[in-house]
Scaffold this motif. Structure first.
Motif, PDB file in Angstrom:
ATOM      1  N   SER A  34       0.808  -1.220   0.000  1.00  0.00           N
ATOM      2  CA  SER A  34       0.000   0.000   0.000  1.00  0.00           C
ATOM      3  C   SER A  34       0.846   1.278   0.000  1.00  0.00           C
ATOM      4  N   GLY A  35       2.178   1.136  -0.059  1.00  0.00           N
ATOM      5  CA  GLY A  35       3.053   2.316  -0.053  1.00  0.00           C
ATOM      6  C   GLY A  35       3.342   2.839   1.334  1.00  0.00           C
ATOM      7  N   SER A  36       3.244   1.977   2.344  1.00  0.00           N
ATOM      8  CA  SER A  36       3.442   2.364   3.740  1.00  0.00           C
ATOM      9  C   SER A  36       4.763   1.810   4.274  1.00  0.00           C
ATOM     10  N   ALA A  75      10.792  10.213   2.608  1.00  0.00           N
ATOM     11  CA  ALA A  75       9.833   9.174   2.233  1.00  0.00           C
ATOM     12  C   ALA A  75       8.759   9.733   1.303  1.00  0.00           C
ATOM     13  N   ARG A  76       8.245  10.892   1.647  1.00  0.00           N
ATOM     14  CA  ARG A  76       7.196  11.497   0.813  1.00  0.00           C
ATOM     15  C   ARG A  76       7.709  11.782  -0.591  1.00  0.00           C
ATOM     16  N   ALA A  77       8.930  12.286  -0.694  1.00  0.00           N
ATOM     17  CA  ALA A  77       9.509  12.602  -2.006  1.00  0.00           C
ATOM     18  C   ALA A  77       9.702  11.353  -2.859  1.00  0.00           C
ATOM     19  N   ARG A  78       9.737  10.185  -2.227  1.00  0.00           N
ATOM     20  CA  ARG A  78       9.922   8.927  -2.955  1.00  0.00           C
ATOM     21  C   ARG A  78       8.622   8.148  -3.128  1.00  0.00           C
ATOM     22  N   GLY A  79       7.500   8.831  -2.965  1.00  0.00           N
ATOM     23  CA  GLY A  79       6.212   8.223  -3.256  1.00  0.00           C
ATOM     24  C   GLY A  79       5.567   7.444  -2.144  1.00  0.00           C
ATOM     25  N   ILE A  80       6.139   7.452  -0.962  1.00  0.00           N
ATOM     26  CA  ILE A  80       5.522   6.772   0.176  1.00  0.00           C
ATOM     27  C   ILE A  80       4.236   7.521   0.541  1.00  0.00           C
ATOM     28  N   THR A  81       3.168   6.790   0.792  1.00  0.00           N
ATOM     29  CA  THR A  81       1.886   7.419   1.101  1.00  0.00           C
ATOM     30  C   THR A  81       1.547   7.409   2.588  1.00  0.00           C
ATOM     31  N   CYS A  82       2.245   6.585   3.382  1.00  0.00           N
ATOM     32  CA  CYS A  82       1.968   6.517   4.818  1.00  0.00           C
ATOM     33  C   CYS A  82       3.236   6.084   5.562  1.00  0.00           C
ATOM     34  N   VAL A  83       3.537   6.795   6.646  1.00  0.00           N
ATOM     35  CA  VAL A  83       4.627   6.406   7.536  1.00  0.00           C
ATOM     36  C   VAL A  83       4.021   6.194   8.912  1.00  0.00           C
ATOM     37  N   ARG A  84       4.335   5.045   9.505  1.00  0.00           N
ATOM     38  CA  ARG A  84       3.821   4.684  10.822  1.00  0.00           C
ATOM     39  C   ARG A  84       4.967   4.575  11.825  1.00  0.00           C
ATOM     40  N   GLY A  85       4.638   4.789  13.069  1.00  0.00           N
ATOM     41  CA  GLY A  85       5.589   4.619  14.159  1.00  0.00           C
ATOM     42  C   GLY A  85       4.825   4.349  15.441  1.00  0.00           C
ATOM     43  N   ASP A  86       5.525   3.895  16.454  1.00  0.00           N
ATOM     44  CA  ASP A  86       4.870   3.667  17.739  1.00  0.00           C
ATOM     45  C   ASP A  86       5.831   3.995  18.859  1.00  0.00           C
ATOM     46  N   THR A  87       5.263   4.133  20.037  1.00  0.00           N
ATOM     47  CA  THR A  87       6.053   4.417  21.222  1.00  0.00           C
ATOM     48  C   THR A  87       5.343   3.848  22.444  1.00  0.00           C
ATOM     49  N   ASP A  88       6.109   3.586  23.482  1.00  0.00           N
ATOM     50  CA  ASP A  88       5.526   3.112  24.734  1.00  0.00           C
ATOM     51  C   ASP A  88       4.520   4.138  25.249  1.00  0.00           C
ATOM     52  N   ARG A  89       3.463   3.651  25.881  1.00  0.00           N
ATOM     53  CA  ARG A  89       2.406   4.528  26.397  1.00  0.00           C
ATOM     54  C   ARG A  89       2.932   5.573  27.388  1.00  0.00           C
ATOM     55  N   ASP A  90       3.969   5.202  28.137  1.00  0.00           N
ATOM     56  CA  ASP A  90       4.484   6.128  29.146  1.00  0.00           C
ATOM     57  C   ASP A  90       5.667   6.970  28.651  1.00  0.00           C
ATOM     58  N   ASN A  91       6.032   6.872  27.380  1.00  0.00           N
ATOM     59  CA  ASN A  91       7.160   7.634  26.846  1.00  0.00           C
ATOM     60  C   ASN A  91       6.656   8.954  26.254  1.00  0.00           C
ATOM     61  N   ILE A  92       6.409   9.913  27.127  1.00  0.00           N
ATOM     62  CA  ILE A  92       5.849  11.208  26.730  1.00  0.00           C
ATOM     63  C   ILE A  92       6.808  11.947  25.792  1.00  0.00           C
ATOM     64  N   ALA A  93       8.106  11.862  26.050  1.00  0.00           N
ATOM     65  CA  ALA A  93       9.072  12.552  25.191  1.00  0.00           C
ATOM     66  C   ALA A  93       8.992  12.041  23.752  1.00  0.00           C
ATOM     67  N   SER A  94       8.904  10.734  23.571  1.00  0.00           N
ATOM     68  CA  SER A  94       8.816  10.171  22.228  1.00  0.00           C
ATOM     69  C   SER A  94       7.485  10.539  21.566  1.00  0.00           C
ATOM     70  N   GLN A  95       6.424  10.595  22.341  1.00  0.00           N
ATOM     71  CA  GLN A  95       5.133  11.022  21.792  1.00  0.00           C
ATOM     72  C   GLN A  95       5.226  12.456  21.287  1.00  0.00           C
ATOM     73  N   ARG A  96       5.946  13.301  21.999  1.00  0.00           N
ATOM     74  CA  ARG A  96       6.136  14.691  21.561  1.00  0.00           C
ATOM     75  C   ARG A  96       6.979  14.762  20.296  1.00  0.00           C
ATOM     76  N   VAL A  97       7.985  13.903  20.192  1.00  0.00           N
ATOM     77  CA  VAL A  97       8.810  13.858  18.977  1.00  0.00           C
ATOM     78  C   VAL A  97       7.938  13.526  17.772  1.00  0.00           C
ATOM     79  N   LEU A  98       7.118  12.506  17.900  1.00  0.00           N
ATOM     80  CA  LEU A  98       6.268  12.078  16.787  1.00  0.00           C
ATOM     81  C   LEU A  98       5.301  13.183  16.372  1.00  0.00           C
ATOM     82  N   THR A  99       4.668  13.837  17.321  1.00  0.00           N
ATOM     83  CA  THR A  99       3.725  14.901  16.968  1.00  0.00           C
ATOM     84  C   THR A  99       4.454  16.140  16.452  1.00  0.00           C
TER      85      THR A  99
END
Length: 173
Positions: free
Chosen positions: A88-90, A118-142
């Motif tokens: 699916s291009g993800s 990734a976007r410049a190379r035609g990727i349509t979706c990028v996914r990532g995850d983080t531990d529920r209690d890792n607030i710093a990583s959640q801030r990085v992603l957003t």
């Protein structure tokens, strides 16, 4: 493949040889490692990269990258894709930094560069995850432009999507 360069960082695409050296704890002659590098996360990323190489071949440009400071080229962490795009291009992405480099915006800067790449190379979706209690990583992603779309008892899941440019443009003459 060329390095990806940001204002403060160099994202160096990892080769299988680089991953083997990292796992052996032996930088090559041109690479400097900051104190604390590689972390357990960097080691796990190198193993995952080598597993992908063994099963499907070198996935670059959708492989692992070493995060280096632009000013002195010291390796401070890793980021990258968990392998080539699916049907699916993800792609899935991950990242990590040594403790002394955290809290300085480096992870968000590296992640934004990889998302644009990734976007410049035609990727349509990028996914990532983080531990529920890792607030710093959640801030990085957003901060990099990803949005939370799900969670379970262990993780929060994030993604960013873009329209498929070929679908918008329609058939070519």
């Amino acid at each position: 493949m060329d390095d990806l360069v940001t204002a403060r960082l160099v994202l160096h695409p990892m080769s299988p040889g680089d991953a083997v050296r990292l796992l052996a704890g032996e930088p090559d002659g041109s690479t400097r490692w900051a104190p604390g590098y590689p972390t357990d996360g960097d080691m796990a990323g190198a193993r995952r990269f080598l597993d992908v190489c063994a099963s499907t071949g070198d996935p670059q440009p959708f492989g692992a990258y070493e995060i280096r400071l632009r000013e002195n080229r010291e390796a401070i962490g890793g980021a990258g894709f968990h392998g080539p795009a699916d049907h699916s291009g993800s792609v899935t992405i991950g990242y990590g930094l040594i403790p002394s480099a955290q809290g300085k915006g480096y992870a968000s800067e590296a992640l934004r560069a990889l998302l644009a790449f990734a976007r410049a190379r035609g990727i349509t979706c990028v996914r990532g995850d983080t531990d529920r209690d890792n607030i710093a990583s959640q801030r990085v992603l957003t901060a990099a432009g990803m949005e939370q779309f799900a969670e379970d008892e262990l993780l929060k899941y994030y993604k960013v999507t873009w329209p498929d440019a070929s679908a918008i443009a329609g058939p070519r003459a």
